[in-house]
Design an enzyme around this catalytic site. Structure first.
Site, short mmCIF file in Angstrom:
data_model
loop_
_atom_site.label_atom_id
_atom_site.label_comp_id
_atom_site.label_asym_id
_atom_site.label_seq_id
_atom_site.Cartn_x
_atom_site.Cartn_y
_atom_site.Cartn_z
CE1 TYR A 145 -27.34 -43.99 54.16
CE2 TYR A 145 -25.24 -44.44 53.96
CZ TYR A 145 -26.36 -44.72 54.08
OH TYR A 145 -25.55 -46.31 55.06
CE LYS A 195 -36.15 -55.73 47.75
NZ LYS A 195 -35.50 -56.96 48.22
CG ASP A 255 -19.46 -52.40 58.73
OD1 ASP A 255 -18.31 -51.60 57.57
OD2 ASP A 255 -20.41 -51.59 59.07
#
Ligand code: NAD
Length: 362
Positions: A145, A195, A255
């Site tokens: 981000y 990952k 979330d």
């Protein structure tokens, strides 16, 4: 001698002031009953700050926060300010700068389902019977981000959009320490999500988490790829205690974990700096559709006060008392409309807050 703390109170917009009022009554009750006091300073943030001070995060609000031991935040935003340029709008203009100014690199997002509320979850009763309690520790200021370069190059139908995923040893180390220390106060298990089968940042992430884990031999460490973690979260959430992960994976998983609990009005969060100074807020927004109606669920904000006591002010026992009081009120069958179920009694914001107060003072 009685300890005293300074708390910046940024109630914001919509239901923010309504739910904050109940949370502050809980702080009053803690102060009246235990040997601690909280000096509050109120400051504008979000839409109300745009209206009254000309910007979503006024200088004087930043000063109030700087002079405080912790920040309690309600919620910001609403239709009135949606036509402003994006950077001036309440969320972007206040929340992102607050994270940056105060170096809030760590986001703690508990996903707790109280036993009395298992009916509100989207999962089957047998999967969640007895409730669950997961803490997602998300890195908040690094990763894809924020890392450079990012942008869109080229023209017409031949453009390329790109972002950079980057993490340093130091960034992974500090978030790992937060996760292991939090696990020590809970179930002593950390699951690191990455990952590492595809991403170089994840290979480094895993190496650093393992190195930090050596300092916490009493905490059990496991690793999971993010795609599997998403599946396991839905399949058997009770297997998790603390999940630690990078910014983007944490954004998505926190979330998903939150929604397994069935109600946005129940979930608190904390964003911490390197010295455990933090900002505490419900995960919900300003809910313009119900603002002013007296029906908003104040429990997420009340539980944010509990998190503030636990993580910034080192009063875990008082945090426990608030969380238990909330549990007992739910056991009695009191429900705001968002969590209403058959056989329960519907109450408004104030009555719910007062019920928690009653339990705390009992
Ligand atoms: P929202 O969280 O405000 O509302 C989503 C739905 O959940 C609505 O139906 C609302 O009534 C309900 N809800 C939310 N909190 C509740 C509570 N405590 N009790 C009962 N019901 C509750 O999200 P949204 O509608 O997408 O956004 C509304 C505004 O809030 C927008 O301006 C958005 O930018 C802003 N927002 C702010 C924050 C923040 O301040 N941190 C976070 C998210 C959204």
């Amino acid at each position: 001698m009685s300890k005293s703390y300074k708390v910046a109170v940024l109630s914001g917009d919509g239901i923010g002031p309504e739910v904050m009022a109940e949370a502050l009554k809980v702080l009053d009750a803690v102060q009246a009953k235990f040997d601690v006091s909280f000096e509050r300073t109120f400051a504008n943030v979000g839409g109300i700050a745009i209206d009254e001070d000309g910007q979503a995060l006024p200088e004087k609000t930043v000063d109030v926060c700087k002079a405080s031991d912790a920040i309690l935040f309600g919620s910001v935003g609403g239709p009135k300010w949606e036509t402003l340029p994006p950077d001036e709008q309440p969320e972007r203009g206040a929340l992102l700068p607050l994270r940056k100014i105060f170096g809030l690199f760590c986001n703690l997002r508990p996903a707790i389902i109280f036993p009395a509320l298992t009916g509100a979850s989207s999962l089957k009763e047998e999967v969640i019977a007895g409730g669950f309690n997961i803490l997602v520790v998300r890195e908040l200021t690094g990763g894809i981000y924020f890392a450079e370069p990012k942008g869109i190059e080229g023209e017409g139908g031949a453009r390329t959009g790109f972002d950079t995923m980057k993490y340093s040893d130091a960034e992974v180390e500090r978030i790992s320490h937060v996760a292991f220390q939090a696990a020590r106060k809970r179930g002593s298990k950390v699951c690191s999500i990455d990952k590492a089968n595809v991403l170089s940042t994840s290979v480094l992430w895993r190496e650093v988490v393992e190195r930090v884990a050596k300092e916490y031999p009493d905490v059990e460490l496991s690793h999971m790829y993010v795609d599997n973690a998403a599946m396991q979260l839905v399949k058997w959430p009770k297997q998790f205690d603390v999940m630690v992960t990078k910014n983007m994976f944490g954004d998505i998983l926190s979330d998903a974990a939150a929604m397994l609990t069935g109600s946005i009005g129940m979930l608190p969060s904390a964003s911490l700096d390197a010295n455990s100074k933090g900002m505490y807020e419900p995960i919900h927004g300003s809910a313009p559709d119900i603002a002013g109606k007296g029906v908003a669920n104040p429990l997420a904000t009340i539980l944010s006060v509990a998190m503030m006591l636990r993580y910034s002010l080192d009063y875990a026992t008082l945090a426990d008392k608030i969380e238990h009081a909330v549990g007992r009120v739910l056991d009695q069958g009191l429900r705001t409309p968002d969590i209403m179920a058959d056989g329960c009694r519907e109450v408004g914001t104030v009555e719910m807050g007062e019920a928690v107060l009653g339990e705390l003072s009992a």
